[in-house]
Design a protein around this motif. Structure first.
Motif, PDB file in Angstrom:
ATOM      1  N   ARG A   4       1.185  -1.473  -0.442  1.00  0.00           N
ATOM      2  CA  ARG A   4      -0.105   0.141  -0.324  1.00  0.00           C
ATOM      3  C   ARG A   4       0.739   1.190  -0.410  1.00  0.00           C
ATOM      4  O   ARG A   4       2.203   0.984   0.303  1.00  0.00           O
ATOM      5  CB  ARG A   4      -1.499   0.347   1.189  1.00  0.00           C
ATOM      6  N   PRO A  13      -9.166  -8.725  -0.641  1.00  0.00           N
ATOM      7  CA  PRO A  13      -8.132  -8.698   0.095  1.00  0.00           C
ATOM      8  C   PRO A  13      -7.575 -10.353   1.063  1.00  0.00           C
ATOM      9  O   PRO A  13      -6.743 -10.351   1.495  1.00  0.00           O
ATOM     10  CB  PRO A  13      -9.322  -8.594   1.329  1.00  0.00           C
ATOM     11  N   TRP A  19       1.074  -5.463   2.139  1.00  0.00           N
ATOM     12  CA  TRP A  19       0.378  -5.453   2.628  1.00  0.00           C
ATOM     13  C   TRP A  19      -0.417  -7.582   2.138  1.00  0.00           C
ATOM     14  O   TRP A  19      -0.661  -7.366   1.208  1.00  0.00           O
ATOM     15  CB  TRP A  19      -0.891  -4.688   1.694  1.00  0.00           C
ATOM     16  N   ASP A  38      -2.034 -10.655   2.258  1.00  0.00           N
ATOM     17  CA  ASP A  38      -3.395 -11.297   1.945  1.00  0.00           C
ATOM     18  C   ASP A  38      -3.923 -11.783   3.553  1.00  0.00           C
ATOM     19  O   ASP A  38      -3.273 -12.002   4.776  1.00  0.00           O
ATOM     20  CB  ASP A  38      -3.274 -12.732   0.543  1.00  0.00           C
ATOM     21  N   GLU A  39      -5.213 -11.743   3.095  1.00  0.00           N
ATOM     22  CA  GLU A  39      -5.388 -12.371   4.399  1.00  0.00           C
ATOM     23  C   GLU A  39      -5.480 -13.871   4.396  1.00  0.00           C
ATOM     24  O   GLU A  39      -5.776 -14.472   3.172  1.00  0.00           O
ATOM     25  CB  GLU A  39      -6.979 -11.992   4.275  1.00  0.00           C
ATOM     26  N   THR A  58      -6.735  -6.062  -5.894  1.00  0.00           N
ATOM     27  CA  THR A  58      -6.612  -5.550  -3.834  1.00  0.00           C
ATOM     28  C   THR A  58      -7.921  -6.176  -3.559  1.00  0.00           C
ATOM     29  O   THR A  58      -8.507  -6.144  -2.288  1.00  0.00           O
ATOM     30  CB  THR A  58      -7.483  -4.272  -4.728  1.00  0.00           C
ATOM     31  N   GLN A  76     -12.105 -13.877  -1.446  1.00  0.00           N
ATOM     32  CA  GLN A  76     -12.421 -12.863  -1.876  1.00  0.00           C
ATOM     33  C   GLN A  76     -12.257 -12.658  -3.232  1.00  0.00           C
ATOM     34  O   GLN A  76     -12.805 -11.986  -4.270  1.00  0.00           O
ATOM     35  CB  GLN A  76     -12.070 -11.702  -1.108  1.00  0.00           C
TER      36      GLN A  76
END
Length: 212
Positions: A92, A182, A110, A112-113, A180, A186
């Motif tokens: 980010r 998450p 950032w 990944d979840e 983008t 997704q």
């Protein structure tokens, strides 16, 4: 603050994706020179230009990008460079600095979840099959090479979703949506949505409206 040299482009690089570059602008020639002077692995951030052009500056840029690692670098006549890079991880942009002498930004990683969804392996398998099918349709139209449809993906679920997003014949706006997302679930949701539209267009061009 993590200060990183940046290379805005009119395309999206995803982790695991390969990006060849021909560096000819003086500002980016300076960036490459500075990367060579460092002792660590040469890396820079790549983000999508959302408005404007790749040359000259004064462009508007996306706030999420990917770290590009330089795998190979060759000097060519005229002070230019040919680079081969690979995307490694998401970032980010917290703040843009002045483009002096080239774009730089304060960034943070950032990741990944993580997902513990037991359905993820089956979702990956189904999405891989569907991407191959869509690439097969695109190959019939001559839009891509037949060999692209046979590309394998990582066994790591997060990396695999990025690989599928890279392989899918999508536009840069949709690729940015995939970047983008998450996490892996997704990202597969977005990919399924995008492939619905692409498959419909490809079948229309082929004069084939029936699922195979």
């Amino acid at each position: 603050m993590t200060l990183m040299p940046m290379f805005p482009l009119g395309m999206v690089l995803l982790p695991g994706g390969v990006l060849p570059l021909h560096v000819f602008e003086p500002r980016y020639q300076q960036m490459v020179f500075d990367l060579l002077e460092r002792d660590d692995i040469p890396e820079f951030g790549q983000v999508l230009i959302t408005r404007g052009t790749e040359t000259g500056g004064n462009d508007q840029r996306a706030e999420v990008g990917t770290v590009a690692r330089v795998l190979d670098m060759e000097a060519v006549p005229g002070g230019r460079y040919a680079l081969m890079t690979v995307g490694t991880r998401r970032i980010r942009v917290n703040d843009w600095l002045a483009d002096d002498p080239y774009p730089q930004a304060d960034v943070e990683e950032w990741p990944d979840e993580q997902s513990d969804d037991p359905a993820l392996p089956d979702r990956l398998h189904a999405s891989h099959r569907r991407v191959r099918d869509v690439l097969g349709l695109a190959a019939e139209l001559g839009d891509v090479s037949d060999a692209v449809a046979d590309t394998e993906i990582s066994e790591d679920p997060v990396e695999a979703t990025h690989h599928l997003a890279t392989l899918a014949p999508v536009g840069e706006a949709d690729r940015y949506r995939l970047l983008t997302a998450p996490g892996p679930i997704q990202r597969l949701d977005v990919l399924d949505d995008v492939l619905d539209d692409i498959e419909a267009v490809l079948r229309f061009r082929l004069g084939d409206t029936e699922p195979r």
